[in-house]
Design an enzyme around this catalytic site. Structure first.
Site, PDB file in Angstrom:
ATOM      1  N   ALA A  13      -7.915 -46.474 -21.463  1.00 18.27           N
ATOM      2  CA  ALA A  13      -6.575 -46.527 -22.070  1.00 18.27           C
ATOM      3  C   ALA A  13      -5.487 -45.853 -21.239  1.00 18.27           C
ATOM      4  O   ALA A  13      -4.328 -45.874 -21.620  1.00 18.27           O
ATOM      5  CB  ALA A  13      -6.626 -45.884 -23.458  1.00 18.27           C
ATOM      6  N   GLN A  15      -4.380 -46.541 -18.187  1.00 20.12           N
ATOM      7  CA  GLN A  15      -3.522 -47.398 -17.342  1.00 20.12           C
ATOM      8  C   GLN A  15      -3.816 -48.867 -17.612  1.00 20.12           C
ATOM      9  O   GLN A  15      -4.724 -49.198 -18.378  1.00 20.12           O
ATOM     10  CB  GLN A  15      -3.734 -47.074 -15.862  1.00 20.12           C
ATOM     11  CG  GLN A  15      -5.108 -47.435 -15.328  1.00 20.12           C
ATOM     12  CD  GLN A  15      -5.242 -47.209 -13.822  1.00 20.12           C
ATOM     13  OE1 GLN A  15      -4.690 -46.249 -13.283  1.00 20.12           O
ATOM     14  NE2 GLN A  15      -5.971 -48.068 -13.135  1.00 20.12           N
ATOM     15  N   GLY A  16      -3.026 -49.716 -16.998  1.00 19.95           N
ATOM     16  CA  GLY A  16      -3.288 -51.156 -17.021  1.00 19.95           C
ATOM     17  C   GLY A  16      -3.272 -51.766 -18.415  1.00 19.95           C
ATOM     18  O   GLY A  16      -2.423 -51.459 -19.257  1.00 19.95           O
ATOM     19  N   SER A 138     -13.282 -61.644 -19.221  1.00 16.49           N
ATOM     20  CA  SER A 138     -12.392 -62.125 -18.162  1.00 16.49           C
ATOM     21  C   SER A 138     -12.588 -63.627 -18.037  1.00 16.49           C
ATOM     22  O   SER A 138     -13.641 -64.158 -18.416  1.00 16.49           O
ATOM     23  CB  SER A 138     -12.779 -61.442 -16.845  1.00 16.49           C
ATOM     24  OG  SER A 138     -12.228 -62.141 -15.747  1.00 16.49           O
ATOM     25  N   TYR A 207     -19.482 -58.862 -11.194  1.00 17.68           N
ATOM     26  CA  TYR A 207     -18.395 -58.788 -12.187  1.00 17.68           C
ATOM     27  C   TYR A 207     -18.520 -59.975 -13.149  1.00 17.68           C
ATOM     28  O   TYR A 207     -18.434 -59.819 -14.370  1.00 17.68           O
ATOM     29  CB  TYR A 207     -17.057 -58.808 -11.455  1.00 17.68           C
ATOM     30  CG  TYR A 207     -15.838 -58.620 -12.334  1.00 17.68           C
ATOM     31  CD1 TYR A 207     -15.409 -57.350 -12.710  1.00 17.68           C
ATOM     32  CD2 TYR A 207     -15.085 -59.720 -12.764  1.00 17.68           C
ATOM     33  CE1 TYR A 207     -14.273 -57.178 -13.506  1.00 17.68           C
ATOM     34  CE2 TYR A 207     -13.956 -59.557 -13.557  1.00 17.68           C
ATOM     35  CZ  TYR A 207     -13.555 -58.284 -13.917  1.00 17.68           C
ATOM     36  OH  TYR A 207     -12.428 -58.118 -14.704  1.00 17.68           O
ATOM     37  N   VAL A 242      -4.470 -60.278 -14.162  1.00 18.21           N
ATOM     38  CA  VAL A 242      -3.471 -59.449 -14.840  1.00 18.21           C
ATOM     39  C   VAL A 242      -2.940 -58.415 -13.849  1.00 18.21           C
ATOM     40  O   VAL A 242      -3.697 -57.848 -13.051  1.00 18.21           O
ATOM     41  CB  VAL A 242      -4.072 -58.728 -16.077  1.00 18.21           C
ATOM     42  CG1 VAL A 242      -2.976 -58.021 -16.867  1.00 18.21           C
ATOM     43  CG2 VAL A 242      -4.815 -59.716 -16.975  1.00 18.21           C
TER      44      VAL A 242
END
Ligand code: NAD
Length: 321
Positions: A13, A15-16, A138, A207, A242
């Protein structure tokens, strides 16, 4: 579920995307628990939020989602502080193909750990009040219905000369039993819509594995929630690129390992598909909270199509009663 008056815990939480989700939850009247390993950034953000939203609406807890004791503690501290827990967003994630075991630990194990802890606090059949869990996946994921639009496109753009594309054709089926070429209609839809679907990423195999695992786990646990009447809705968000620090990880060999050589291709894909701002992902979390019919849903977010959903066919849509 109305967000107003609820208590939310968000991992990653500081950043980003997580940072944007926190702000959006506060703006919609929730109290929030920020979970992150980044001590300075977390503390700075919490101070800023105190100034903006008033003290007492946000707490920051330093915690590594790969550590069971720390995460268990962070959930308990949140409930002790606010008296309840209604929304959990398992968002913490990294992109590291070189240290791929760490990527699995953070992205997949951390998310599963966070889901089980959230259920422990929220399950109605165990005395909780119910709630919402959102797990961050994602577009770089693969499910049995994925790849109709963009996988061939990715192969053509990035791995020329193109091998025959592997396309799962049995939309809505439980198993990817047949692989074939996309048909003409699919090609036209791809061209017209210019929408990337869920797709495995050649430059991020591990990933991709974690983000596919998140979708599989989330849909299965959502079905378990329905069967077991947990009263907890569990959904996934799968955004495209993003605009966050995570995107810069592709520029570093220590993150990408042997896939570092694809840097230019990835940048070309970013130019082609566009880059989202974190705010739209945060708005997706609010939509999932407010739409009480969604359980086991995969919300996709792209520049060209905005917020939309992966279609699995009615027989596989787990819906809360
Ligand atoms: P980011 O790097 O800006 O933020 C990730 C946050 O997670 C950071 O604050 C970091 O400190 C925290 N974090 C990392 N490891 C942690 C750990 N072990 N324990 C606790 N916190 C930890 O990245 P982002 O783009 O905001 O990514 C958030 C999520 O969105 C990730 O799961 C990512 O995979 C996913 N996502 C990102 C994109 C993108 O293009 N940026 C696209 C799709 C999905």
């Amino acid at each position: 579920m109305e967000v107003e008056g609820k208590v939310a815990l968000v991992t990653g939480a500081a950043q980003g995307i997580g940072k944007a989700i926190i702000r959006e939850l506060l703006e919609n009247g929730a109290s929030v628990s920020l979970i992150d390993i980044a001590v300075e950034k977390g503390e700075e953000y919490k101070t800023l939020l105190d100034e903006e939203f008033g003290e007492g609406k946000a707490i920051f807890i330093v915690c590594d989602v790969t550590n069971q004791d720390q995460l268990t503690d962070a959930f308990q501290q949140t409930v002790d502080h606010f008296g309840k827990l209604n929304i959990v967003v398992n968002n913490a994630g990294i992109n590291n193909e070189k240290n791929w075991e760490k990527t699995i630990n953070v992205n997949l194990n951390g998310m599963i750990r966070g889901t089980y802890l959230a259920l422990k606090h929220m399950r109605k059949d165990e005395g909780g009040e119910g709630g919402l869990i959102v797990n961050m996946s994602s577009l770089a994921a693969h499910t049995c219905t994925s790849g109709l639009f963009s996988r061939s496109h990715f192969i053509q753009r990035n791995l020329a000369p193109a091998p025959p594309p592997l396309i799962a054709t049995q939309s809505g089926s439980r198993a990817c039993t047949k692989l074939s070429q996309p048909n003409q209609q699919d090609r036209e839809r791809e061209r017209a819509a210019h929408v990337p679907g869920l797709m495995p990423a050649a430059h991020q195999p591990v990933y991709t594995a974690t983000k596919s695992g998140i979708i599989g786990f989330t849909r299965a646990i959502a079905a378990a929630s329905e069967v077991g009447q947990y009263g907890v809705r569990i959904n996934t968000i799968a955004p495209g690129f993003v605009n966050t620090a995570l995107l810069q990880s592709i520029e570093h060999e220590e993150n990408m390992g042997e896939y570092y050589k694809y840097e230019a291709n990835i940048k070309e894909m970013m130019n082609h598909y566009g880059i989202l701002e974190p705010l739209i992902v945060a708005k997706g979390v609010i939509e999932l909270a407010e739409n009480d019919t969604l359980n086991g849903a995969v919300m996709k977010i792209t520049v060209s199509a905005g917020i939309h959903y992966e279609e699995y066919g009615p027989q596989y849509q787990a819906k809360m009663r």
